[in-house]
Structures are given as structure tokens and as C-alpha cells.
Design a protein around this motif. Sequence first.
Motif, PDB file in Angstrom:
ATOM      1  N   THR A  36      30.675  67.787  36.468  1.00  5.07           N
ATOM      2  CA  THR A  36      29.627  67.204  37.291  1.00  5.07           C
ATOM      3  C   THR A  36      29.251  65.816  36.772  1.00  5.07           C
ATOM      4  N   GLY A  37      29.247  65.675  35.444  1.00  4.63           N
ATOM      5  CA  GLY A  37      28.875  64.395  34.844  1.00  4.63           C
ATOM      6  C   GLY A  37      29.784  63.258  35.277  1.00  4.63           C
ATOM      7  N   THR A  45      26.029  59.955  39.973  1.00  3.15           N
ATOM      8  CA  THR A  45      25.638  58.558  39.976  1.00  3.15           C
ATOM      9  C   THR A  45      24.310  58.431  39.229  1.00  3.15           C
ATOM     10  N   THR A  46      24.132  57.262  38.623  1.00  2.00           N
ATOM     11  CA  THR A  46      22.885  57.071  37.876  1.00  2.00           C
ATOM     12  C   THR A  46      21.902  56.254  38.689  1.00  2.00           C
ATOM     13  N   ALA A  66      21.608  66.591  47.716  1.00  2.00           N
ATOM     14  CA  ALA A  66      21.876  66.057  46.383  1.00  2.00           C
ATOM     15  C   ALA A  66      21.286  67.005  45.350  1.00  2.00           C
ATOM     16  N   LEU A  67      21.858  66.957  44.172  1.00  2.00           N
ATOM     17  CA  LEU A  67      21.417  67.861  43.113  1.00  2.00           C
ATOM     18  C   LEU A  67      21.187  67.033  41.852  1.00  2.00           C
ATOM     19  N   PRO A  68      20.031  67.230  41.159  1.00  2.00           N
ATOM     20  CA  PRO A  68      19.851  66.490  39.910  1.00  2.00           C
ATOM     21  C   PRO A  68      20.700  67.097  38.790  1.00  2.00           C
ATOM     22  N   VAL A  69      21.180  66.253  37.908  1.00  2.00           N
ATOM     23  CA  VAL A  69      21.947  66.715  36.750  1.00  2.00           C
ATOM     24  C   VAL A  69      21.069  66.516  35.518  1.00  2.00           C
ATOM     25  N   VAL A  70      20.819  67.602  34.773  1.00  2.00           N
ATOM     26  CA  VAL A  70      19.896  67.520  33.623  1.00  2.00           C
ATOM     27  C   VAL A  70      20.577  68.055  32.365  1.00  2.00           C
ATOM     28  N   LEU A  84      16.646  64.200  32.798  1.00  2.00           N
ATOM     29  CA  LEU A  84      17.408  63.808  33.989  1.00  2.00           C
ATOM     30  C   LEU A  84      18.494  62.786  33.625  1.00  2.00           C
ATOM     31  N   LEU A  85      19.744  63.105  33.944  1.00  2.00           N
ATOM     32  CA  LEU A  85      20.853  62.214  33.601  1.00  2.00           C
ATOM     33  C   LEU A  85      21.377  61.449  34.822  1.00  2.00           C
ATOM     34  N   GLY A  86      21.332  62.110  35.955  1.00  2.00           N
ATOM     35  CA  GLY A  86      21.855  61.467  37.162  1.00  2.00           C
ATOM     36  C   GLY A  86      21.769  62.452  38.305  1.00  2.00           C
ATOM     37  N   ILE A  87      22.340  62.064  39.445  1.00  2.00           N
ATOM     38  CA  ILE A  87      22.361  62.995  40.574  1.00  2.00           C
ATOM     39  C   ILE A  87      23.776  63.050  41.162  1.00  2.00           C
TER      40      ILE A  87
END
Lengths: 417, 435
Positions: free
Chosen positions: A281-282, A286-287, A378-382, A389-392
Amino acid sequence: MQLYLSQLIGVAVYNHSKEKIGKVLDLVAVDINKISPRISGLIVKRGINKETVFIPQSDIAKLSEKEIRLSTDIVDLTPFIHRPEEVLLANDIYDKQIVDIDDRRLTRVNDLVIEENQNLLHLKGVDVSAAGLLDRLHIPNVANVIKRNLVEWEDVQFLGGASPMKFKIQYQNLESLHPMDIARIIFEGPGYKQGSRVLSALKEPIVAEVIESLSPKLQKNLIESMKIEDVADVIKHMSPDKATDLLLALGYEYAKKILPLLEKKQATIIEQLLHYPENTTGAYMTTEYIAIPQGITLEQLYSRVRSQENLPDFLLYFYVLENEFSNKLVGVISMYELFSQDLRSRVESSMIKNLISSYPNDHIKDTLKKMYRYNLSALPVVTRSDRKLLGIVTFRDAIMTYLPKRWKLRIRQVFTS
Amino acid sequence: MNNHNQTKSTLIHHIMTLLRVRKFGALKYLMILGPGLVATAAGNDAGGIATYAVAGAQFGLKFLWLLIPLTIGLYIVQEMSARLGAVTGKGFSDLIRENFSLRTTVFMMIILFVANAGVVVSNFAGMAASFEMFGISKYISVPLISIFLWWIIVKGNYHKVEKLFILMSTILLSYIAAALFAKPYWGEVAINIVKPSFSFSPGYIGLLIAFVGTTIAPYMQMYAQSSVVEKGITMSTYKFERIDTLIGCVFSNIVTLFIIIATAYTLYPAGIKIESASDAAKALVPFAGNFAKILFGVGLLGASMLAAAVISLTTSFSVCNAFGWECGVNRNLEEAPIFYSLFTILIVMSATITLSPAISLIQLLLSLQVLNGILLPVELLFIMKLINNKTLMGKYTNHKVFNFSAWTITILVSICALLYIFMELFRIVSPLIKF
């Protein structure tokens, strides 16, 4: 009165006392980027020696497809020298590719329309039809079956030729098209060499978007033919995730050259994104997103968004952090809330606290399944440990995962499948 | 990791370490292989197979000495076309239009259209011949194939069917096995490869022109250049493309070698003259027995379909490009009417010519290769002019030795073509002189 360039070339030129000077070889235009460029004069080929001389437009008394008569007997016989910013219509524009802006397509200059108005000559338009071809070949167009198709000069984009030109072309017409169309046009038509010259003359944010829309292979070819400083300027206009993808496409050696030219801030994020292996996912996230601290009102959120200079491509959710200094994600608020809720209420009251999120090392397909199941765009990436929060990841990335090749622009006309 | 304190240079160092572990597609260079190989392998289409088979059946090993010079010639010509594409990023017809006058462009497009139309017709004849082997009359097969080809390209998904055609045409590689099964005398083969032989009989010269014309066919150069452009090969990766071209040329001529060996040791001693595709299939009998007919028929059909589709598309594409009309298979019928009209004309014309009752299919195949051989020098002249154009090619123009060889080929091919034309004229005129 309107004339075609093909009707003027080869026409005999006489001076005031009706002595023949020579034949028209070409027409010289200036201000090629104007709506209708002015014709500054004729290039005339003289008899046996084939010397070419320049006759300023102001000396022309009468102009027709039969003959050209001058108003003077004094002709400057010094050979013609092609000065910068002068465009020779037959030499530089005839037969070259142009973009028909309204139809968003590439075509060729089959003939040019010259307009005479109050003793001034202007380049008015382009004939892109087969009728123009027939005319130049002196093949009769029986009963005018083939219609002429004229495009005004202000509605075309001239792309120049294969070798560098003596004049500068402005591309504001081309810039008005969608970056995807620009990419398609310049790669289907003029090829990399000329294409990269056109591209480096466009505005940087547009170039950034054009490059983003290309397949890795096209990106690599294109960028190899661009100046490295120009490439660095373009990358500055890309989001860090797109810049990372580009670096991966360009390869190790090129990355080594270009990295010192990038800003430290962008390089820092690129470095972090590169840690995520492929298919996680990372690697897809996108940031670029809008994050806000807890405690502000919807009205404050609204004005924050309005004052932001560059809005992210995807803007459906706002991410609520614990406070101004922490990166810990506590909730998500949808853009719809701005329209449905009382603007004076605090964001906490309308945000979703029971978060669906994903971790950077999750497989991208698992993340996409989650997005589909919960019907989220969209989904947040943590982070796993402290939910930073790193990105979505957005639905666009979902499409990219499943249709990777077809959604990036490639040249496909006949052969490559 | 603490990114806030590190300097920019350590940051760059970190990024480079991370990039190093990423694979940059180990297959990157393998991907480039292809255009050259396909372009030259496609040279072994219906016309090619017929010509080589007839050469072997009629003259035994007498044509083998041509293979080495032709491989070198083919490489030189194909390499120049690929280089034109890699340096300029433009197709052949674009370069013609932008560097020569409009009249020259029209002239060149007519030449190319005629030469390529000839190849398309010959491949239609190939399809008809392969159906005739199974007892299906050309009056049934040709209309059906035409509709099928037209439909998959205009309405269907051509790129899926293309793979099937390629697979089918690889069956023709069974000629290699057939040549081995025919128990050739390798010593004799080796001698004939290096020992030139020549004859002034009209049959020999005609076949020679056909042989050259089908081995170095004008459409192969257009194909090579366009696919280099489409695959996005530039001068930075060009050295791989050069290898690809070389492999393609050698491979296609090895196939030719085996076709000649196979027919020379089976049909030539038996005195069988090839008059139909079934005769050509007989060369496969020692290897495949009763399956010979099926192998040859299916292989010929695949090769012909592939070549007919690719060449008619390439031709329509080039002509449209030269005149600035919309083109390409990613446009639909409404967007690119002229492109599809040209394509339709080619198909309908080829079908009509193939169906004319008076013509023997094999004879038609051969004479169309002769046409290619006669038009080839014209095309070569233009390639030479373009490749040595300094403003266009910069430092990538031909260097001295290469240029000399390229001119030699152009001149030799021209002499052959002129010789043939004179002989034909003489044949027509001589009865008249007697009176």
C-alpha cells in the motif's frame, strides 16, 4: 482578397518599369505567434545565377496569382539573409505538422491562406484538406468534389520542424489542451526529438502532468532527450509519489544525476516512499492530502481549504489529526459535511471516528478490497504502532493496479501490442 | 531513521541505496529485441516461400550463393531504416514529406502503395492457395477471408488474433526439419553457398529479381522504421536494436536456406515444377509424410494472414501520415475514414485480383515479387538520401565504409531491375522487329 501560398510561389515579379526581376521563391513572415502574422516581404529568385533577394512588402504595388508588380525601380540586390525570428512560409511551414486545436488532432499544412487587406499581407489560415494537395499538384479537382478545409491560424499550433528553428514558437494554444491530449499529440506526431523540444517550451506544471501520464518507457525516452535542469524543474512540480515513480522509471544512473538538483523536502519524502516494497500500500499511496487539527470549526476548515495554493488531485476527505503538532489520525471528515452541517460546529462533531484505514506494508489488493467493501473512495494509510498518518490511497490507484498498462499513454498505431 | 537531521548528501545517499535494491526490470533489454526480428521474419511470407520453393525446385542449389550477399544487403538496408527511426523518431513517409517536395512525396507514396499492394495481393494468393490444398475453391475462401480480415481489424481486436497468426506461421519452420530429413549432401550445399553461378536465361533473371525483391522487400524497411518509432527506441538503446536487426536478417535467411535445401533435394531431382501450393508441400513429405499437406497449408495460411494484415495496415498508415490524415488502429472508423478506406481498398483490390480466373496463383505470387524487386531501388535511393542528410541525422549519418557498401547494394539492385526491364522489353519488341 485571399490567396493561397501555392498560387504565389513561382509568380513573376516586375518592377515599376515592367522589367522582370525574377520569380517568387518564398514569403517571409514575422510575429509568427500572433493571431495573424504579418508578411514582411517576398524572397525573389533572380534568373540564371539563382541569387535570392528580399523585397519588402511595402514595395509591392499589385499582387495577384498572375504577376506581382512593384511600386519602385530600385531593388536592393544584396542576397537575402535569413535573420532570427523570420519565418519562411514555404520552407518552414509547408508540409510540416500542426495541431488543429479545436479538433485536438495532428494534421499537415497542405497550403497556407494569405490575406491582402489595405496593402498589407497577413497569414490568415491553413488548408489541411486534400483539395489543397490537388491544387498544389495542379491536378484538377473535378466539380470541387473534395471540399477545402481551412483552419484559422489562431486555432492551430505550429510545432516547428525536425531541426532547430531560427524563431521561437509560443505554445499557448497547445497548453490549452488537456495534458493527456498534449502527450498523445506530441508523441504520435513529431517524435521524441522534436517532441521534447516542444515540451520543454511548455509551462512546468503542464509538463509535469504530461510526463505523469506517460508510460515508464516513454518517460525514460523523453527525459533522456531533455536538459537535466529542465527535468529537475519539472519534478519540483510533481507530487512526491509521482516523482518517486518517475525516479524508478528512470533508473539508477539517471537518479544519481538528478537527485542533487531536487529540493531537500521533496527528496525526504521520496526517500520514505522508496522504503515500501512493490505491491504494498505504501508504494501506491500519495502524500498529497489535506490534514487539519482537531478543535477547529467547519468554517475554519472551509477557509483553510480556500487559502491553500495547490489543492491535491483528490479532495473528497479531510483528515483530522490529534492536534496541530501531532501526526496522529483521529478522524476523517467528508467534503459533503461542509454542505450539510452547520458551519459553526466543530469538526469532531461530524467526523467519522471509527476509522477504516490500512498499514503501509499491507498488500495493495487487500487495501483495495477494503475500499470496495466499505464503499470508500480513499483510505488513509497509518503507522501500525501510533496511527500516524503517512498518506492516502485513492480509487485512482485501484485502477492503476488492475489496468496498469492501458491507463498510461503509449504510442500504439499498428505494431506494438 | 531521523530525516530531520540528516544533510542533503546523506539523504541522496540513502535514496541511492534504496534505488539500488530495486530491480529496474532485468528484462529491459530483452524487451527491445523484437522489431528487427519480426520485420525480417515477416519477409518469409507467401511470396517469399513461393519464390524460395520455386528457386529450389527449378534450379536446385543454384540460388544458394545469393544468400550471403543478400543477408549482408538486407542487414545494411534494415539497419539504415531502424537508425532513421531511432534518430528522428519519425516514420518513413513523414520524413519523405518533410524533406522532399510534395510531388516527390506523391510519387514515393504511389510507388510504396503499388509495391505493398503487390505484397498484399501475393498474400491473398497465398491464402487462396492454402485453401485450395484442402479442396476449397478460391471463389469461396477469398471472399470469406476478406470479410474476416476486414472485420477483425476494423471492428474486432486484431492484436489478439495476431498471436494466432504468428503461431500458425511458425509451423513453416518444419521446412528446417524437412531439409534435414531429405538427407542433403552438406558438402555440395557448402560449395553452392560460396560458388556464384549465373545464367542469362529470362527464367533465371526473373527469378533472381523476385528473389531479391522478396528478401529485401520495401515494406520491411517501412515496418522496421515504424516499429522502432512505436517501441520508442532511441539512440541510447540503439546498440541492442542493431543486434536485433542482425539476428533477424540471419534468421530469416537461414529459413530461406532450408526451404531451398528441402525443395532442391526432393522436388528438383524428381523434376517437379511447382505449379500449385500442393507441389510446394511435397517437399515436406520425407519429414511429415501424410501430414505434409496439413503442415504446409496451415503454415502458409498463418503467414499469409499475418503479412496481409500487417502490410495493408502499414501501407494505409504511411500514406495517411504523409498527407496528415488521421490514422492508426486506436482510431475508429468515424475518426479515421481515409485510413480505413485505404485499408478497405487494399483488401477488396487484392481479393478481386486473386479471384480473376485466368491467373495461376503461384505465377501471380512470383510476378508480384518481381514488381517488388523493380521498385526496391527507388526506395533505396530515398533511404540513402535521408540517412546522409546531416541536418536530419547529425552525427549518425552513414560512415564511409558502410556508405560505400550501401551504395553498392543500391547500384547492384538497380542494375538487376534495369536488366530485367530491358529483357522484358526485348521480349515484347523482338517479334515486332522481325516484321
